[in-house]
Design a protein around this motif. Structure first.
Motif, PDB file in Angstrom:
ATOM      1  N   THR A  57       0.851  -1.190   0.000  1.00 17.61           N
ATOM      2  CA  THR A  57       0.000   0.000   0.000  1.00 17.61           C
ATOM      3  C   THR A  57       0.882   1.234   0.000  1.00 17.61           C
ATOM      4  O   THR A  57       1.711   1.415   0.899  1.00 17.61           O
ATOM      5  CB  THR A  57      -0.921   0.031   1.228  1.00 17.61           C
ATOM      6  N   LEU A  58       0.701   2.080  -1.010  1.00 14.68           N
ATOM      7  CA  LEU A  58       1.472   3.311  -1.104  1.00 14.68           C
ATOM      8  C   LEU A  58       0.916   4.358  -0.148  1.00 14.68           C
ATOM      9  O   LEU A  58      -0.171   4.198   0.412  1.00 14.68           O
ATOM     10  CB  LEU A  58       1.460   3.854  -2.529  1.00 14.68           C
ATOM     11  N   ASN A  59       1.637   5.445  -0.018  1.00 17.25           N
ATOM     12  CA  ASN A  59       1.215   6.507   0.889  1.00 17.25           C
ATOM     13  C   ASN A  59      -0.087   7.162   0.430  1.00 17.25           C
ATOM     14  O   ASN A  59      -0.814   7.740   1.241  1.00 17.25           O
ATOM     15  CB  ASN A  59       2.322   7.558   1.015  1.00 17.25           C
ATOM     16  N   ASN A  60      -0.386   7.069  -0.876  1.00 15.35           N
ATOM     17  CA  ASN A  60      -1.644   7.627  -1.389  1.00 15.35           C
ATOM     18  C   ASN A  60      -2.786   6.608  -1.386  1.00 15.35           C
ATOM     19  O   ASN A  60      -3.818   6.807  -2.020  1.00 15.35           O
ATOM     20  CB  ASN A  60      -1.453   8.183  -2.796  1.00 15.35           C
ATOM     21  N   ASN A  61      -2.554   5.473  -0.685  1.00 16.04           N
ATOM     22  CA  ASN A  61      -3.548   4.418  -0.487  1.00 16.04           C
ATOM     23  C   ASN A  61      -3.752   3.523  -1.707  1.00 16.04           C
ATOM     24  O   ASN A  61      -4.657   2.676  -1.696  1.00 16.04           O
ATOM     25  CB  ASN A  61      -4.894   4.979  -0.032  1.00 16.04           C
ATOM     26  N   GLU A  62      -2.954   3.679  -2.744  1.00 15.16           N
ATOM     27  CA  GLU A  62      -3.030   2.733  -3.859  1.00 15.16           C
ATOM     28  C   GLU A  62      -2.458   1.394  -3.413  1.00 15.16           C
ATOM     29  O   GLU A  62      -1.468   1.341  -2.688  1.00 15.16           O
ATOM     30  CB  GLU A  62      -2.246   3.258  -5.063  1.00 15.16           C
ATOM     31  N   VAL A  63      -3.096   0.289  -3.848  1.00 13.88           N
ATOM     32  CA  VAL A  63      -2.723  -1.056  -3.405  1.00 13.88           C
ATOM     33  C   VAL A  63      -2.223  -1.870  -4.599  1.00 13.88           C
ATOM     34  O   VAL A  63      -2.844  -1.849  -5.670  1.00 13.88           O
ATOM     35  CB  VAL A  63      -3.903  -1.766  -2.726  1.00 13.88           C
ATOM     36  N   TYR A  64      -1.120  -2.586  -4.397  1.00 15.16           N
ATOM     37  CA  TYR A  64      -0.532  -3.426  -5.441  1.00 15.16           C
ATOM     38  C   TYR A  64      -0.179  -4.791  -4.860  1.00 15.16           C
ATOM     39  O   TYR A  64       0.094  -4.911  -3.659  1.00 15.16           O
ATOM     40  CB  TYR A  64       0.759  -2.799  -5.986  1.00 15.16           C
ATOM     41  N   LYS A  65      -0.159  -5.797  -5.722  1.00 17.66           N
ATOM     42  CA  LYS A  65       0.421  -7.083  -5.359  1.00 17.66           C
ATOM     43  C   LYS A  65       1.877  -7.068  -5.787  1.00 17.66           C
ATOM     44  O   LYS A  65       2.212  -6.639  -6.890  1.00 17.66           O
ATOM     45  CB  LYS A  65      -0.329  -8.239  -6.042  1.00 17.66           C
ATOM     46  N   ALA A  66       2.748  -7.567  -4.903  1.00 12.22           N
ATOM     47  CA  ALA A  66       4.183  -7.513  -5.170  1.00 12.22           C
ATOM     48  C   ALA A  66       4.727  -8.892  -5.511  1.00 12.22           C
ATOM     49  O   ALA A  66       4.279  -9.908  -4.975  1.00 12.22           O
ATOM     50  CB  ALA A  66       4.926  -6.949  -3.970  1.00 12.22           C
ATOM     51  N   GLU A  67       5.704  -8.910  -6.399  1.00 12.47           N
ATOM     52  CA  GLU A  67       6.454 -10.123  -6.709  1.00 12.47           C
ATOM     53  C   GLU A  67       7.720 -10.129  -5.879  1.00 12.47           C
ATOM     54  O   GLU A  67       8.402  -9.106  -5.758  1.00 12.47           O
ATOM     55  CB  GLU A  67       6.806 -10.158  -8.196  1.00 12.47           C
ATOM     56  N   VAL A  68       8.048 -11.269  -5.279  1.00  9.58           N
ATOM     57  CA  VAL A  68       9.290 -11.400  -4.514  1.00  9.58           C
ATOM     58  C   VAL A  68      10.398 -11.773  -5.484  1.00  9.58           C
ATOM     59  O   VAL A  68      10.436 -12.879  -6.006  1.00  9.58           O
ATOM     60  CB  VAL A  68       9.158 -12.455  -3.394  1.00  9.58           C
ATOM     61  N   LEU A  69      11.323 -10.841  -5.721  1.00 13.68           N
ATOM     62  CA  LEU A  69      12.418 -11.089  -6.662  1.00 13.68           C
ATOM     63  C   LEU A  69      13.551 -11.881  -6.043  1.00 13.68           C
ATOM     64  O   LEU A  69      14.260 -12.605  -6.735  1.00 13.68           O
ATOM     65  CB  LEU A  69      12.955  -9.760  -7.203  1.00 13.68           C
ATOM     66  N   GLY A  70      13.742 -11.734  -4.754  1.00 14.89           N
ATOM     67  CA  GLY A  70      14.831 -12.454  -4.098  1.00 14.89           C
ATOM     68  C   GLY A  70      14.855 -12.192  -2.605  1.00 14.89           C
ATOM     69  O   GLY A  70      14.322 -11.182  -2.134  1.00 14.89           O
TER      70      GLY A  70
END
Length: 463
Positions: free
Chosen positions: A129-142
């Motif tokens: 969740t960004l500071n502007n409340n936008e939500v993303y799914k993250a990929e774990v690169l390593g």
């Protein structure tokens, strides 16, 4: 009438005196970049002049940092059976649960994020969740579990991000900001000073840790967040606190930015962390052992032995040398040494300043790649086995016991033989050993398979 005239004269003298003594004082030259708005009135004690407005202004650094620090949620997904049939066949509706929360730092405009490994460990998915409340799914690169760092990626563009500062240039007493999401409170900023550098928190991992210690308030949820300087540069990743209650009591710790940057680059390029070493072993100097060793200095790293085929050996370092600086970085203890070397890559060259017979010398050392690992529970050190050693032992794989450090195994004559399995897992190199040991709980037994020169194997369980 006379009294009235006297009053006017007294008032005039007071005004003239004020203008002469005070208004002229505003011509004092102030240090550059100060934000003083009011004149300084000197006291009769001739002390250096100070003002509340001389305190550091963190507003710009804080404003820039909060937009580059994200909220990280560790989400697990599991199927919840509704009846006995679904229970036996592992079916049922899928449900998500938040296992933990922490912070992360955006380090590129296209969504590269660094956080602590313990924040996302075991996650089925990671939500940002960004500071502007936008939500993303993250990929774990390593992930680098031993270093407690992980690299994530979200699909986004033109994000605000932090640039890396030089953590080697940090000074004790320097002001810093900690930015994160403690107790699920987003965009929290706290201030403090650098309390110590190259701090080792775990005596069992002597020299393997080198943290920045600060008194900026860090609480659960701050993990993975940013430690920044007054310029808003990233100089650390907040990682741990020391507390009997689990909350902040005045001591918090961060991974230095130079170390974090090197680990991130290794993960991105190689998929794992490549460790560089000088190839020396020994002890920190203090007043007690300096006296026992009949030395005139009480700070530095005393070389007890030099690894064969290491850069230190080729550069001429010997037992009894005292390392005092590396690339002009002062070495007071082993954590100083390893903290700096951890920012370097194998194959790089460093200038080592050392004392030999109380005379200062310098030499250039090419750093070797880290190829040994100490199994703490057994008190033995292993290294990668060469092809000729594997052939000699009639083994397809295994690691060689380089040194026996434990008294209980000193009489077993284990040096030179192979370990082929640990906890029923084949170990082909040092990295395999590290992986197996890292997954072992502290109280679990250790099952080890040894292989002698005759090719015979024996398995022992150590508790």
């Amino acid at each position: 009438m006379g009294f009235f005239i006297v009053s006017i004269l007294a008032g005039s003298l007071t005004l003239l005196g004020y203008q002469f003594f005070f208004e002229n004082e505003t011509n004092f030259h102030l240090p550059e970049n100060t934000n003083l708005q009011t004149p300084i009135v000197p006291t009769s004690y001739n002390l250096s002049t100070t003002s509340e407005t001389e305190l550091p202004d963190f507003t710009l650094a804080a404003e820039n940092t909060v937009h580059a620090v994200v909220h990280v949620k560790n989400v697990s997904t599991a199927r919840v059976p509704r009846n006995i049939f679904e229970y036996h066949f592992g079916s049922g509706p899928e449900r998500k649960a938040v296992r933990g929360m922490g912070s992360g730092v955006i380090i590129s405009p296209d969504g590269l994020i660094v956080t602590n490994n313990h924040v996302i460990e075991g996650a089925t998915e990671v939500e940002i969740t960004l500071n502007n409340n936008e939500v993303y799914k993250a990929e774990v690169l390593g992930q680098a579990a031993e270093n407690d760092l992980a690299v994530l990626k979200i699909e986004a563009e033109n994000l605000e991000y932090l640039t890396f500062g030089d953590s080697n240039q940090l000074q004790l007493g320097e002001w810093v900001l900690a930015v994160g999401n403690p107790f699920n409170l987003t965009s929290t900023v706290t201030a403090g000073i650098v309390s110590a550098k190259a701090r080792n928190l775990d005596p069992r991992k002597a020299g393997m840790q080198s943290f920045i210690q600060t008194d900026a308030a860090v609480n659960p949820g701050n993990s993975g967040g940013a430690l920044v300087n007054k310029r808003g540069e990233l100089i650390g990743i907040n990682t741990a606190i020391t507390s009997q209650t689990g909350s902040f009591i005045g001591y918090s710790f961060a991974i230095p930015s130079n170390n974090a940057k090197k680990i991130i680059e290794d993960i991105m390029e190689f998929g794992s962390v490549r460790k560089a070493v000088l190839g020396v072993r020994g002890v920190d100097l203090d007043g007690k052992n300096a006296k026992e060793l009949n030395l005139d200095v009480t700070q530095g790293f005393y070389v007890g032995s030099v690894d064969e085929n290491s850069g230190a050996n080729e550069a001429g370092l010997k037992e009894g040398d005292i390392i005092t600086q590396i690339d002009q970085i002062k070495i007071r203890k082993f954590a100083d040494l390893t903290g700096y070397i951890s920012t370097k890559n194998p194959g790089e060259t460093v200038e080592v300043t050392y004392l030999r017979n109380n005379k200062q010398r310098e030499t250039l050392v090419e750093l070797s790649i880290f190829e040994v690992y100490k199994i703490e529970d057994l008190g033995i050190e292993v290294s990668n086995a060469s092809a000729s050693e594997l052939k000699e032992f009639k083994a397809e794989y295994g690691v060689r016991i380089n040194r026996v450090l434990s008294q209980r195994l000193a009489s077993e004559n284990l040096t030179g033989i192979l370990i082929t399995e640990i906890n029923d897992t084949p170990v082909k190199n040092v990295k395999d050993v590290e992986d197996v040991i890292s997954k072992k709980a502290f109280s679990d037994p250790l099952k080890v398979t040894f292989k002698g020169p005759s090719g015979k194997e024996k398995t022992y369980i150590f508790r």
